[in-house]
Design a protein around this motif. Structure first.
Motif, short mmCIF file in Angstrom:
data_model
loop_
_atom_site.label_atom_id
_atom_site.label_comp_id
_atom_site.label_asym_id
_atom_site.label_seq_id
_atom_site.Cartn_x
_atom_site.Cartn_y
_atom_site.Cartn_z
N LEU A 59 20.15 36.39 -0.49
CA LEU A 59 20.15 37.42 -1.54
C LEU A 59 19.40 36.97 -2.79
O LEU A 59 19.02 37.81 -3.61
CB LEU A 59 21.59 37.75 -1.92
N ALA A 60 19.21 35.67 -2.93
CA ALA A 60 18.53 35.12 -4.11
C ALA A 60 17.99 33.75 -3.74
O ALA A 60 18.46 33.12 -2.79
CB ALA A 60 19.49 35.02 -5.28
N LEU A 61 17.00 33.30 -4.52
CA LEU A 61 16.40 32.00 -4.24
C LEU A 61 16.14 31.23 -5.52
O LEU A 61 16.01 31.81 -6.60
CB LEU A 61 15.10 32.16 -3.45
N ILE A 117 30.05 33.38 -2.99
CA ILE A 117 28.64 33.04 -2.98
C ILE A 117 28.47 31.69 -2.31
O ILE A 117 29.09 30.70 -2.70
CB ILE A 117 28.07 32.99 -4.41
N ILE A 118 27.64 31.67 -1.29
CA ILE A 118 27.35 30.43 -0.56
C ILE A 118 25.93 30.03 -0.91
O ILE A 118 25.01 30.86 -0.87
CB ILE A 118 27.48 30.64 0.96
N ILE A 119 25.73 28.77 -1.25
CA ILE A 119 24.41 28.26 -1.58
C ILE A 119 24.03 27.22 -0.53
O ILE A 119 24.83 26.32 -0.23
CB ILE A 119 24.37 27.66 -2.99
N ARG A 120 22.85 27.40 0.02
CA ARG A 120 22.38 26.48 1.06
C ARG A 120 20.87 26.33 0.98
O ARG A 120 20.18 27.13 0.33
CB ARG A 120 22.79 26.97 2.43
N GLY A 180 26.54 37.60 -10.40
CA GLY A 180 26.81 36.18 -10.58
C GLY A 180 26.02 35.27 -9.67
O GLY A 180 26.16 34.04 -9.74
N ILE A 181 25.18 35.85 -8.84
CA ILE A 181 24.42 35.04 -7.88
C ILE A 181 23.41 34.14 -8.60
O ILE A 181 23.29 32.95 -8.29
CB ILE A 181 23.72 35.94 -6.83
N GLY A 182 22.69 34.69 -9.55
CA GLY A 182 21.72 33.88 -10.30
C GLY A 182 22.41 32.76 -11.06
O GLY A 182 21.95 31.61 -11.06
N TRP A 189 16.50 26.78 -2.44
CA TRP A 189 17.93 27.00 -2.37
C TRP A 189 18.13 28.50 -2.26
O TRP A 189 17.53 29.26 -3.02
CB TRP A 189 18.64 26.48 -3.62
N PHE A 190 18.93 28.92 -1.31
CA PHE A 190 19.27 30.33 -1.15
C PHE A 190 20.73 30.55 -1.51
O PHE A 190 21.59 29.73 -1.16
CB PHE A 190 19.09 30.80 0.30
N ALA A 191 21.01 31.67 -2.15
CA ALA A 191 22.37 32.18 -2.25
C ALA A 191 22.46 33.24 -1.16
O ALA A 191 21.63 34.16 -1.10
CB ALA A 191 22.62 32.80 -3.62
N VAL A 192 23.42 33.08 -0.28
CA VAL A 192 23.54 33.96 0.88
C VAL A 192 24.89 34.67 0.88
O VAL A 192 25.86 34.20 0.27
CB VAL A 192 23.34 33.18 2.20
#
Length: 146
Positions: free
Chosen positions: A62-64, A2-5, A85-87, A52-55
């Motif tokens: 995929l999530a914000l 999971i990458i967060i940017r 696990g993204i959230g 913030w995005f999970a990409v």
């Protein structure tokens, strides 16, 4: 992985799409009229704020998450990615930035309330109306730790 940017200015449409898909999957308590009114507000607001995005590995959001002054205003995960696990990764990222982070959750959204409690948030209060004065009670939460 999971990458967060940070979000980019051209990703507003994807942010709204994630929001719509997540709300349609989790907010069945909203009336159709209220859902439409909230949608109009979100379409105007969400593309303009720093998210913030999970990409994924292809840099596809995929999530914000949106945090304003230590308060998590929004956390939405595309339903196709729920349970991965993204959230949790986004919340942990937010907690690194704001260790005493707060958030609000609709009382009728039991899954979200359970998620936040599992993450270490504890209720600090309740409002009988949402932020727009609609009859959707809000539970106020603060991160205490697990």
């Amino acid at each position: 992985m999971i990458i967060i940017r940070n979000s980019r200015p051209d990703e507003g449409e994807r942010a709204v799409e994630i929001w719509r898909r997540a709300v349609d999957a989790t907010h069945d308590f909203l009336s159709q009229e209220d859902r439409q009114a909230i949608d109009e507000m979100v379409c105007d607001f969400l593309p303009k704020v720093p998210l913030w995005f999970a990409v994924d590995a292809n840099d596809y959001p995929l999530a914000l998450m949106f945090i304003d002054n230590g308060h998590m205003e929004a956390l939405f995960v595309d339903p196709a990615c729920r349970g991965t696990g993204i959230g949790s990764a986004l919340v942990r990222h937010g907690l690194l930035l704001h260790p005493k982070m707060t958030t609000d959750v609709n009382e009728q959204n039991a899954q979200a309330l359970g998620f936040y409690e599992k993450m270490g948030f504890k209720p600090t209060g309740r409002s009988s109306l949402d932020g727009q004065g609609r009859p959707y009670p809000i539970i106020h939460l603060e991160y205490i730790g697990v």
